[in-house]
Design a protein around this motif. Sequence first.
Motif, PDB file in Angstrom:
ATOM      1  N   ASP A 135       0.805  -1.488   0.057  1.00  0.00           N
ATOM      2  CA  ASP A 135      -0.218   0.197   0.030  1.00  0.00           C
ATOM      3  C   ASP A 135       1.143   1.314   0.314  1.00  0.00           C
ATOM      4  N   ALA A 136       2.093   1.313  -0.367  1.00  0.00           N
ATOM      5  CA  ALA A 136       2.657   2.287   0.124  1.00  0.00           C
ATOM      6  C   ALA A 136       4.124   2.463  -1.084  1.00  0.00           C
ATOM      7  N   ASP A 137       4.840   3.555  -1.919  1.00  0.00           N
ATOM      8  CA  ASP A 137       5.998   3.423  -2.706  1.00  0.00           C
ATOM      9  C   ASP A 137       7.015   4.647  -1.980  1.00  0.00           C
ATOM     10  N   PRO A 138       8.137   4.439  -2.352  1.00  0.00           N
ATOM     11  CA  PRO A 138       9.283   5.612  -1.114  1.00  0.00           C
ATOM     12  C   PRO A 138       8.617   7.295  -1.570  1.00  0.00           C
ATOM     13  N   TRP A 139       9.108   7.987  -0.566  1.00  0.00           N
ATOM     14  CA  TRP A 139       9.049   9.564  -1.205  1.00  0.00           C
ATOM     15  C   TRP A 139      10.540   9.953  -1.782  1.00  0.00           C
ATOM     16  N   GLY A 140      12.014   8.897  -1.643  1.00  0.00           N
ATOM     17  CA  GLY A 140      12.559   9.477  -2.174  1.00  0.00           C
ATOM     18  C   GLY A 140      13.038  10.561  -0.762  1.00  0.00           C
ATOM     19  N   ARG A 141      13.414  10.097   0.271  1.00  0.00           N
ATOM     20  CA  ARG A 141      13.669  10.704   1.528  1.00  0.00           C
ATOM     21  C   ARG A 141      14.517   9.018   2.709  1.00  0.00           C
ATOM     22  N   GLU A 142      14.446   7.923   1.626  1.00  0.00           N
ATOM     23  CA  GLU A 142      14.363   6.610   2.618  1.00  0.00           C
ATOM     24  C   GLU A 142      16.032   5.922   2.770  1.00  0.00           C
ATOM     25  N   ALA A 143      16.187   5.705   3.709  1.00  0.00           N
ATOM     26  CA  ALA A 143      17.718   5.212   3.680  1.00  0.00           C
ATOM     27  C   ALA A 143      18.084   3.897   3.701  1.00  0.00           C
ATOM     28  N   LEU A 144      19.401   3.637   2.558  1.00  0.00           N
ATOM     29  CA  LEU A 144      19.017   2.639   2.471  1.00  0.00           C
ATOM     30  C   LEU A 144      20.371   1.688   2.999  1.00  0.00           C
ATOM     31  N   TYR A 145      20.257   0.248   2.570  1.00  0.00           N
ATOM     32  CA  TYR A 145      21.258  -0.508   3.974  1.00  0.00           C
ATOM     33  C   TYR A 145      21.384  -1.475   2.314  1.00  0.00           C
ATOM     34  N   ASP A 146      22.781  -2.173   3.590  1.00  0.00           N
ATOM     35  CA  ASP A 146      23.512  -3.614   2.826  1.00  0.00           C
ATOM     36  C   ASP A 146      23.275  -4.226   4.677  1.00  0.00           C
ATOM     37  N   GLY A 147      22.785  -4.797   4.248  1.00  0.00           N
ATOM     38  CA  GLY A 147      22.740  -6.004   5.944  1.00  0.00           C
ATOM     39  C   GLY A 147      22.039  -4.789   6.293  1.00  0.00           C
ATOM     40  N   ASP A 148      23.395  -4.505   7.975  1.00  0.00           N
ATOM     41  CA  ASP A 148      23.143  -3.528   9.053  1.00  0.00           C
ATOM     42  C   ASP A 148      24.179  -2.552   8.592  1.00  0.00           C
ATOM     43  N   THR A 149      24.217  -2.493   7.546  1.00  0.00           N
ATOM     44  CA  THR A 149      24.962  -1.235   6.780  1.00  0.00           C
ATOM     45  C   THR A 149      24.426  -0.319   6.050  1.00  0.00           C
ATOM     46  N   ARG A 150      24.051   0.972   6.740  1.00  0.00           N
ATOM     47  CA  ARG A 150      23.576   1.863   5.691  1.00  0.00           C
ATOM     48  C   ARG A 150      24.482   2.481   4.783  1.00  0.00           C
ATOM     49  N   VAL A 151      24.347   2.333   4.081  1.00  0.00           N
ATOM     50  CA  VAL A 151      25.337   2.550   2.031  1.00  0.00           C
ATOM     51  C   VAL A 151      23.892   4.260   1.173  1.00  0.00           C
ATOM     52  N   GLY A 152      23.584   4.351   1.948  1.00  0.00           N
ATOM     53  CA  GLY A 152      23.270   5.893   0.860  1.00  0.00           C
ATOM     54  C   GLY A 152      21.408   6.328   1.263  1.00  0.00           C
ATOM     55  N   ARG A 153      20.940   6.625   0.771  1.00  0.00           N
ATOM     56  CA  ARG A 153      19.620   7.209   0.248  1.00  0.00           C
ATOM     57  C   ARG A 153      18.916   6.885  -0.728  1.00  0.00           C
ATOM     58  N   LEU A 154      17.297   6.953  -0.538  1.00  0.00           N
ATOM     59  CA  LEU A 154      16.789   7.475  -2.067  1.00  0.00           C
ATOM     60  C   LEU A 154      16.934   8.932  -2.638  1.00  0.00           C
ATOM     61  N   THR A 155      16.961   9.531  -3.249  1.00  0.00           N
ATOM     62  CA  THR A 155      16.627  10.328  -3.919  1.00  0.00           C
ATOM     63  C   THR A 155      14.922  10.785  -4.292  1.00  0.00           C
ATOM     64  N   SER A 156      14.502   9.992  -5.078  1.00  0.00           N
ATOM     65  CA  SER A 156      13.723  10.269  -5.767  1.00  0.00           C
ATOM     66  C   SER A 156      12.398   8.546  -5.352  1.00  0.00           C
TER      67      SER A 156
END
Length: 830
Positions: free
Chosen positions: A752-773
């Motif tokens: 029921d949802a899609d990302p807005w482009g403000r979300e964190a990206l992870y590889d396992g337990d490691t944050r590796v980036g962020r969405l922009t769109s």
Amino acid sequence: MKTQVKALVVGGGAVGTSIAYHLARAGWDDVMLLERDELTSGSTWHAAGLLPYFNMSFATTHIHDYSIRFYKTLEEETGLNAGFAVVGNLRMAQTDARMDEYMLYASTAETCGVPYQWMTPDEIKAKWPLIRTEDLKGALYHHTDGYINPADVTMAMAKGARQRGVAIERKWQADAFHWTGSHWEVTATKMVERGGNLVPGDEQVVITAEHVVTASGNHAQRTAKMLGIKIPAIPVEHQFIVMDQDPELVAFRKAGNAEHPVIRDADAQSYVREERGGWILGVYERGAPARFEYGVPDSFRADLFQLDLDRIEDQYMAMNHRIPSAENCGLKDDFNGPICYTPDGNPLVGPAPGLRNMWLAEGFSFGITAAGGTGHYLAQLMTQGEAEIDMASLDPKRYGDWMTTEYAARKNEEAYEHVYILHHPDEERPACRPLRTSPAYDRQAARGAQFGHVNGWERPNYFAAAGFDDHDSRSFRRGGWWPHAVDEAKAIREGVGLIDATAFTKHLVRGPGATQFLDWFTCNKLPSVGRINLTYALTAHGTTRTEYTIVRLAQDEYYLVSAGAWTAYDSDYLRKAIADKAPEFGYVECHDVTTQWGVFAIAGPRSRDVLNALVKDADPASVLGNKRFPWLTMRNIELGMVPVRAIRVAYTGELGWELHHPIEMQNHLFDQLIKAGEPHGMKLVGARAQNWLRQEKSYRAFGTELGRDATPLEADLPRFVDLSKDFHGKDAMQAHGIRAKCVTLLIDGPEDADPWGREALYDGDTRVGRLTSGGYSVAFGKSIGMGYVTPEVAVPGTRLQVKMFDRLWDAEVTEDSPYDPKNTTIRVDG
């Protein structure tokens, strides 16, 4: 008093003092600050001193985070206690929608490294039993922030500035600014006390400054008049009340319990914190008026307005509901003072439009929270040329000359009352609308257009049936508008759709030096006559300053198209660059022709069929074929009675054209297109579907994937960078290397949802980036997003996770342009 300095800061509140401090800390050893009264005598003195982390803006979150960390270091440096009570900040939610908002913010906070915790109603009640919790869904808790004494933190920064050599002069008012061509001459007048008022005296000096920063707070309109520019920073009344001691609170603290956090009941539009055994209640209510639209009276100093208790009765009753023990507390003191706002609630930080070495730091609704970070990042802009974060979202030039005092005042009132209204990512605030409308506005409204606004322009977001309520359709998940956007996206992928793109920024650049200038100004090859190229203007640091589609009309004449939200921002940079290089390249004209040309974008497999019915030519079918009109070219054609500058390009990744036309002929062209499109089922399409479609093609957008914190190479756009030529920012771009890389991801998210482009990206337990769109892909039947990740995971096929609604959802890095990667549909012949 000095009369010659490198940098002059005008305004001695928390923001101005921080800027002076940070300029000195950055290495400028000749800085002076002028304050017309006493330090903190503006809004700083009556601020509640809260330090809220919460912000949906990436840049502003970094600014707040820096402030909170910086203020904790001031006592060690200066010996002055800044009065920072690190009690935490508890944001409570009464509804599921509010929890959705907090979960979106929390993921955004993670991208900036901001700590937080979740708390259940039972956990809140167990820790702070005075708080009523049975009607709560939960809370977001920032344990590292709290509140601070505004005067103390300002004085600590002032002492730190003085220790670093800053001269601070009180009772001096800046009365005139004159640019000589190489520096500023600022006329300053000594202020004197007369009858309790502060008035100009007889003593004047002229201060020579290489740079000037205005942090004039409530006096921003006076500053704007002196500079001859527009600054949409106008104060709005803000009320808070201080209550007598609460016996139950006193007993709670005497029992050895720690101080309550700042208690934010967003659904009740209020905040509460402890104050010497009692409570402070602050509100963001409807109906708070703007003040000082045309300047602050000389009689207004460290003054307040009369309290309007009727206006905040609902919030007062809500506080008594939330903290029942407060009901019997008497009123001890009250404050109703001016707090500056801007139409979008974000401050104005950066170079002033049209002026050299003039910097603005105005419009701070959360000035204490933002002061430290603003000083830090603005000092980077001034001393290094760029900040380490993209400051474009705060740039003063995000508002153009169309903005008026009336517009700013009414929008600022709206921004104030929206502080605690749900910040839906798809919200559209109604004040002062419609204002800037294309001629076809009424025709589109009659066909169900639900409008958003960009740079004041009304632009269809999507189209719905009569009676549809856009306000009720908003959500942090898939709102009621979502099926309409799906239908519109499918129409372009499967048939044909028509998009109003009139808001595009358009410049005409021409003259004997135009070709040489643009070749230096942009990083791609210039197109030949009749062709187009996508290119970028870079900053001196090699990051992306502006994206342009360049159409070459003649040997030394170019039509530049850029993002509609950034007209004044792009125009200022372009004009200043032309002026700087004129001695080297020769005469160049630059004209902003945005309001002269309307734009319709037609796209989809049947778009050529629609246009063939309108083309006026002996052989209409051949006019739009690949032989006479190949991809990435421009042709002047006639559609009915309208001369059209047609550009064969489509932001949706389908066969299509942008139809640039004289704006006064727009209604005729619209009617003709609608009639010609009927046999082919042509659908009117809004910006939301277009945003989804461009992500399926991995088309980067300025302000999201493209900005001043990444180079075009980091955006993974080497095909638009010609390394064989010299261009502005080239060496710096190459020196950056690849710190992060832009990728497209297909996401197996919630149903029921899609990302807005403000979300964190992870590889396992490691944050590796962020969405922009983010959004939905009709081609793949799942969520889609674009963003930046560390280079080692920017490989197609890499499995990552996206943080949404406090969960990690699977995502996969795709090849660039996952839909039609070979551009077959765009190039299809007639």
